[in-house]
Design an enzyme around this catalytic site. Structure first.
Site, short mmCIF file in Angstrom:
data_model
loop_
_atom_site.label_atom_id
_atom_site.label_comp_id
_atom_site.label_asym_id
_atom_site.label_seq_id
_atom_site.Cartn_x
_atom_site.Cartn_y
_atom_site.Cartn_z
N THR A 96 0.87 -1.18 0.00
CA THR A 96 0.00 0.00 0.00
C THR A 96 0.90 1.22 0.00
O THR A 96 1.59 1.49 0.99
CB THR A 96 -0.92 0.01 1.23
N LYS A 171 -7.65 1.56 -2.60
CA LYS A 171 -7.25 1.17 -1.25
C LYS A 171 -7.28 2.35 -0.28
O LYS A 171 -7.83 2.24 0.82
CB LYS A 171 -5.84 0.56 -1.29
N LYS A 246 -0.85 5.31 8.52
CA LYS A 246 -0.12 5.36 7.24
C LYS A 246 -1.09 5.54 6.08
O LYS A 246 -0.89 6.39 5.20
CB LYS A 246 0.68 4.08 7.06
#
Length: 297
Positions: A96, A171, A246
């Site tokens: 990611t 995502k 994050k």
């Protein structure tokens, strides 16, 4: 069956690699941790001496790395894997990372005659272990159709999101929703608690009403209503708060690049930042209810 190089076999990559072995594929693994590589070897895999060795002679390469800078370095650095792979190799990056880096690395791969997809995942460690991940895939259709049978050995839902980088777009948008949702759920449960409504009653009502959502049903932040939730094991992580932070930061970077405002996303980022800075980054993201409860006292 395919011969697959796998770089990054930690909490997520390790189970993914082992599921490929269970499906009958041949896997050559590399990680900076020799112990993690050994777990794949013990399951029937091969050990690669370094990242470049992991991609030599294989048909497909899967990477699962911490951040965009690591992906860029591993693929295009001085000893990058693009230089060591044979033309036509299919690369699948399931890290990611930021959209910009994902698109730049895919462009670099295609310039060298390779195929490449960005394919981040949703489902956490449990999903990786149970081959039940959702893959959000960006890249050319030809590469997607070649990758799909491989991804199906590791996941239950494989979605082509469009062009290069669109897997990362999906995502970070998804996880911005997840982070916002968990904060809303936590605030509501704390308010119910303060007003005398039990957590079980709250769950029974909301889970069958308009306030229901995936985060509540699967990751209820209070002990009891959902036996598998992290709240029942002192918030031992399935999805760590630092990883949520994050992803939220990536969402805000993307929002700035697109010149749009995401006020709830920005507030969720600020709250998770405060939670992580308090020393709880290794706890499950649902543990943020503890901070919200303190704020209510």
């Amino acid at each position: 069956m395919a011969y697959i190089g796998f770089i990054g076999v930690g909490n997520m990559g390790g189970p993914m690699a082992r599921n490929l072995l269970k499906a009958g594929h041949r896997v050559k693994a590399f990680d900076l941790s020799a112990d993690l590589v050994q777990r794949v070897v013990d399951a029937g895999g091969e050990k690669a001496g370094n990242a470049q060795d992991a991609v030599r002679d294989v048909e497909i390469v899967i990477t699962m790395l911490p951040a965009g800078k690591h992906v860029a370095s591993v693929y295009t650095g001085e000893k990058g894997i693009l230089a060591a792979a044979k033309p036509g190799t299919l690369f699948i990056d399931s890290s990611t990372i930021d959209v910009k880096t994902a698109r730049e690395v895919i462009q670099a791969a295609e310039a060298k005659g390779m195929m490449m997809l960005d394919a981040p995942v949703s489902g956490g460690v449990a999903g990786a272990e149970n081959a039940a991940l959702t893959f959000m895939v960006g890249g050319r259709e030809e590469a997607f159709f070649k990758a799909k049978p491989i991804l199906e050995a590791m996941g239950k839902k494989i979605v082509h999101a469009g062009g290069a980088g669109n897997g990362q777009v999906a995502k970070i948008c998804n996880n911005m929703i997840l982070g916002i949702s968990m904060i809303a759920i936590s605030e509501a449960f704390v308010m119910a608690e303060k007003l005398g409504l039990s957590a079980q009653s709250m769950f029974d009502i909301v889970s069958n009403s308009s306030g229901s959502c995936w985060a509540l049903i699967n990751h209820c932040p209070v002990p009891g209503p959902v036996p598998t939730s992290a709240a029942n094991r002192d918030y031992k992580p399935g999805f760590a708060a630092e990883l949520m932070l994050k992803d939220l930061k990536l969402s805000q970077d993307a929002a700035r690049s697109a010149k749009i405002q995401t006020p709830l996303g920005a507030e969720a980022t600020a709250l998770f930042s405060e939670y992580v800075q308090s020393g709880d980054g290794q706890s499950d993201y649902s543990g943020i209810i503890r901070m919200i409860r303190k704020m209510a006292d």
